[in-house]
Design a protein around this motif. Structure first.
Motif, PDB file in Angstrom:
ATOM      1  N   LEU A 257      -7.113  -0.678   0.205  1.00 38.17           N
ATOM      2  CA  LEU A 257      -7.035   0.036  -1.076  1.00 38.17           C
ATOM      3  C   LEU A 257      -5.770   0.876  -1.166  1.00 38.17           C
ATOM      4  N   GLN A 258      -5.352   1.420  -0.056  1.00 42.17           N
ATOM      5  CA  GLN A 258      -4.129   2.213  -0.036  1.00 42.17           C
ATOM      6  C   GLN A 258      -2.916   1.314  -0.293  1.00 42.17           C
ATOM      7  N   LEU A 259      -2.895   0.148   0.322  1.00 40.77           N
ATOM      8  CA  LEU A 259      -1.811  -0.806   0.063  1.00 40.77           C
ATOM      9  C   LEU A 259      -1.776  -1.207  -1.401  1.00 40.77           C
ATOM     10  N   ARG A 260      -2.936  -1.498  -1.954  1.00 38.62           N
ATOM     11  CA  ARG A 260      -3.019  -1.905  -3.357  1.00 38.62           C
ATOM     12  C   ARG A 260      -2.521  -0.779  -4.265  1.00 38.62           C
ATOM     13  N   ALA A 261      -2.901   0.461  -3.973  1.00 37.46           N
ATOM     14  CA  ALA A 261      -2.463   1.607  -4.778  1.00 37.46           C
ATOM     15  C   ALA A 261      -0.944   1.760  -4.724  1.00 37.46           C
ATOM     16  N   LEU A 262      -0.366   1.560  -3.541  1.00 39.95           N
ATOM     17  CA  LEU A 262       1.085   1.657  -3.409  1.00 39.95           C
ATOM     18  C   LEU A 262       1.803   0.576  -4.212  1.00 39.95           C
ATOM     19  N   VAL A 263       1.287  -0.640  -4.126  1.00 39.27           N
ATOM     20  CA  VAL A 263       1.889  -1.748  -4.884  1.00 39.27           C
ATOM     21  C   VAL A 263       1.776  -1.483  -6.384  1.00 39.27           C
ATOM     22  N   GLU A 264       0.616  -1.045  -6.830  1.00 40.65           N
ATOM     23  CA  GLU A 264       0.431  -0.785  -8.256  1.00 40.65           C
ATOM     24  C   GLU A 264       1.296   0.376  -8.735  1.00 40.65           C
ATOM     25  N   ALA A 265       1.466   1.400  -7.914  1.00 37.55           N
ATOM     26  CA  ALA A 265       2.344   2.515  -8.281  1.00 37.55           C
ATOM     27  C   ALA A 265       3.786   2.025  -8.411  1.00 37.55           C
ATOM     28  N   ALA A 266       4.213   1.189  -7.475  1.00 36.71           N
ATOM     29  CA  ALA A 266       5.570   0.639  -7.529  1.00 36.71           C
ATOM     30  C   ALA A 266       5.760  -0.212  -8.787  1.00 36.71           C
ATOM     31  N   GLU A 267       4.757  -1.026  -9.111  1.00 34.09           N
ATOM     32  CA  GLU A 267       4.841  -1.865 -10.309  1.00 34.09           C
ATOM     33  C   GLU A 267       4.888  -1.015 -11.576  1.00 34.09           C
ATOM     34  N   LEU A 268       4.085   0.039 -11.626  1.00 31.83           N
ATOM     35  CA  LEU A 268       4.055   0.917 -12.793  1.00 31.83           C
ATOM     36  C   LEU A 268       5.391   1.626 -12.981  1.00 31.83           C
ATOM     37  N   LEU A 269       5.900   2.200 -11.898  1.00 28.66           N
ATOM     38  CA  LEU A 269       7.185   2.893 -11.997  1.00 28.66           C
ATOM     39  C   LEU A 269       8.292   1.926 -12.400  1.00 28.66           C
ATOM     40  N   ASP A 270       8.271   0.728 -11.831  1.00 28.21           N
ATOM     41  CA  ASP A 270       9.272  -0.281 -12.180  1.00 28.21           C
ATOM     42  C   ASP A 270       9.155  -0.686 -13.648  1.00 28.21           C
ATOM     43  N   ALA A 271       7.934  -0.830 -14.132  1.00 31.30           N
ATOM     44  CA  ALA A 271       7.715  -1.234 -15.528  1.00 31.30           C
ATOM     45  C   ALA A 271       8.304  -0.226 -16.512  1.00 31.30           C
ATOM     46  N   TYR A 272       8.347   1.048 -16.125  1.00 28.36           N
ATOM     47  CA  TYR A 272       8.889   2.086 -16.996  1.00 28.36           C
ATOM     48  C   TYR A 272      10.305   2.488 -16.611  1.00 28.36           C
ATOM     49  N   GLY A 273      10.951   1.663 -15.786  1.00 22.00           N
ATOM     50  CA  GLY A 273      12.342   1.894 -15.450  1.00 22.00           C
ATOM     51  C   GLY A 273      12.600   3.098 -14.568  1.00 22.00           C
ATOM     52  N   GLN A 274      11.588   3.516 -13.830  1.00 25.11           N
ATOM     53  CA  GLN A 274      11.736   4.662 -12.935  1.00 25.11           C
ATOM     54  C   GLN A 274      12.140   4.178 -11.543  1.00 25.11           C
ATOM     55  N   ALA A 275      12.998   4.942 -10.906  1.00 25.54           N
ATOM     56  CA  ALA A 275      13.385   4.618  -9.528  1.00 25.54           C
ATOM     57  C   ALA A 275      12.203   4.880  -8.606  1.00 25.54           C
ATOM     58  N   LEU A 276      12.057   4.021  -7.609  1.00 22.67           N
ATOM     59  CA  LEU A 276      10.990   4.234  -6.632  1.00 22.67           C
ATOM     60  C   LEU A 276      11.375   5.403  -5.732  1.00 22.67           C
ATOM     61  N   PRO A 277      10.406   6.264  -5.417  1.00 21.95           N
ATOM     62  CA  PRO A 277      10.686   7.314  -4.440  1.00 21.95           C
ATOM     63  C   PRO A 277      11.103   6.652  -3.121  1.00 21.95           C
ATOM     64  N   PRO A 278      12.009   7.288  -2.360  1.00 26.62           N
ATOM     65  CA  PRO A 278      12.500   6.652  -1.126  1.00 26.62           C
ATOM     66  C   PRO A 278      11.395   6.205  -0.158  1.00 26.62           C
ATOM     67  N   LEU A 279      10.370   7.037   0.049  1.00 28.16           N
ATOM     68  CA  LEU A 279       9.302   6.637   0.968  1.00 28.16           C
ATOM     69  C   LEU A 279       8.536   5.424   0.448  1.00 28.16           C
ATOM     70  N   LEU A 280       8.304   5.384  -0.854  1.00 29.35           N
ATOM     71  CA  LEU A 280       7.606   4.230  -1.434  1.00 29.35           C
ATOM     72  C   LEU A 280       8.459   2.976  -1.282  1.00 29.35           C
ATOM     73  N   GLY A 281       9.759   3.109  -1.506  1.00 30.86           N
ATOM     74  CA  GLY A 281      10.660   1.974  -1.318  1.00 30.86           C
ATOM     75  C   GLY A 281      10.632   1.473   0.118  1.00 30.86           C
ATOM     76  N   GLN A 282      10.572   2.398   1.067  1.00 29.65           N
ATOM     77  CA  GLN A 282      10.516   2.024   2.476  1.00 29.65           C
ATOM     78  C   GLN A 282       9.222   1.283   2.792  1.00 29.65           C
ATOM     79  N   VAL A 283       8.103   1.779   2.267  1.00 26.57           N
ATOM     80  CA  VAL A 283       6.819   1.116   2.513  1.00 26.57           C
ATOM     81  C   VAL A 283       6.818  -0.267   1.866  1.00 26.57           C
ATOM     82  N   MET A 284       7.359  -0.377   0.660  1.00 23.94           N
ATOM     83  CA  MET A 284       7.392  -1.683  -0.014  1.00 23.94           C
ATOM     84  C   MET A 284       8.229  -2.666   0.814  1.00 23.94           C
ATOM     85  N   HIS A 285       9.334  -2.168   1.385  1.00 22.01           N
ATOM     86  CA  HIS A 285      10.162  -3.016   2.253  1.00 22.01           C
ATOM     87  C   HIS A 285       9.370  -3.465   3.483  1.00 22.01           C
ATOM     88  N   GLU A 286       8.644  -2.525   4.088  1.00 22.14           N
ATOM     89  CA  GLU A 286       7.831  -2.849   5.263  1.00 22.14           C
ATOM     90  C   GLU A 286       6.751  -3.881   4.921  1.00 22.14           C
TER      91      GLU A 286
END
Length: 100
Positions: free
Chosen positions: A39-68
């Motif tokens: 559920l935590q992984l899913r929440a992170l992915v959905e947060a990244a998708e939401l921020l991306d959909a609204y043209g917001q930069a991903l926070p650095p830690l979120l970007g790192q987790v998405m890369h991992e």
């Protein structure tokens, strides 16, 4: 997407803040060789998708987790598990509440 989120930068900032906190927990789990809850992984992915959909930069830690997460998908056993999570999320989509 809801126009309520789009009209409120404060809400997007809150999504970013919470995603950063969750990403920090995920990175701690990786460092300690603990599994990250699905559920935590899913929440992170959905947060990244939401921020991306609204043209917001991903926070650095979120970007790192998405890369991992993307790096770990190269592992066939992990990819199979992630595919199962994705299929489950897709099947449950009709039951998700719509954003206001």
């Amino acid at each position: 997407m809801s126009s309520g989120i789009h009209s409120s930068p404060a809400r997007l900032s809150e999504v970013s803040r919470l995603a950063t906190l969750l990403a920090d927990q995920a990175l701690d789990a990786q460092i300690e060789h603990r599994p990250i809850p699905d559920l935590q992984l899913r929440a992170l992915v959905e947060a990244a998708e939401l921020l991306d959909a609204y043209g917001q930069a991903l926070p650095p830690l979120l970007g790192q987790v998405m890369h991992e997460i993307n790096t770990e998908r190269a592992d066939p056993k992990r990819a199979r598990r992630d595919d199962e999570i994705g299929r489950l999320a897709w099947m449950l989509r009709p039951f998700r509440s719509k954003p206001n």
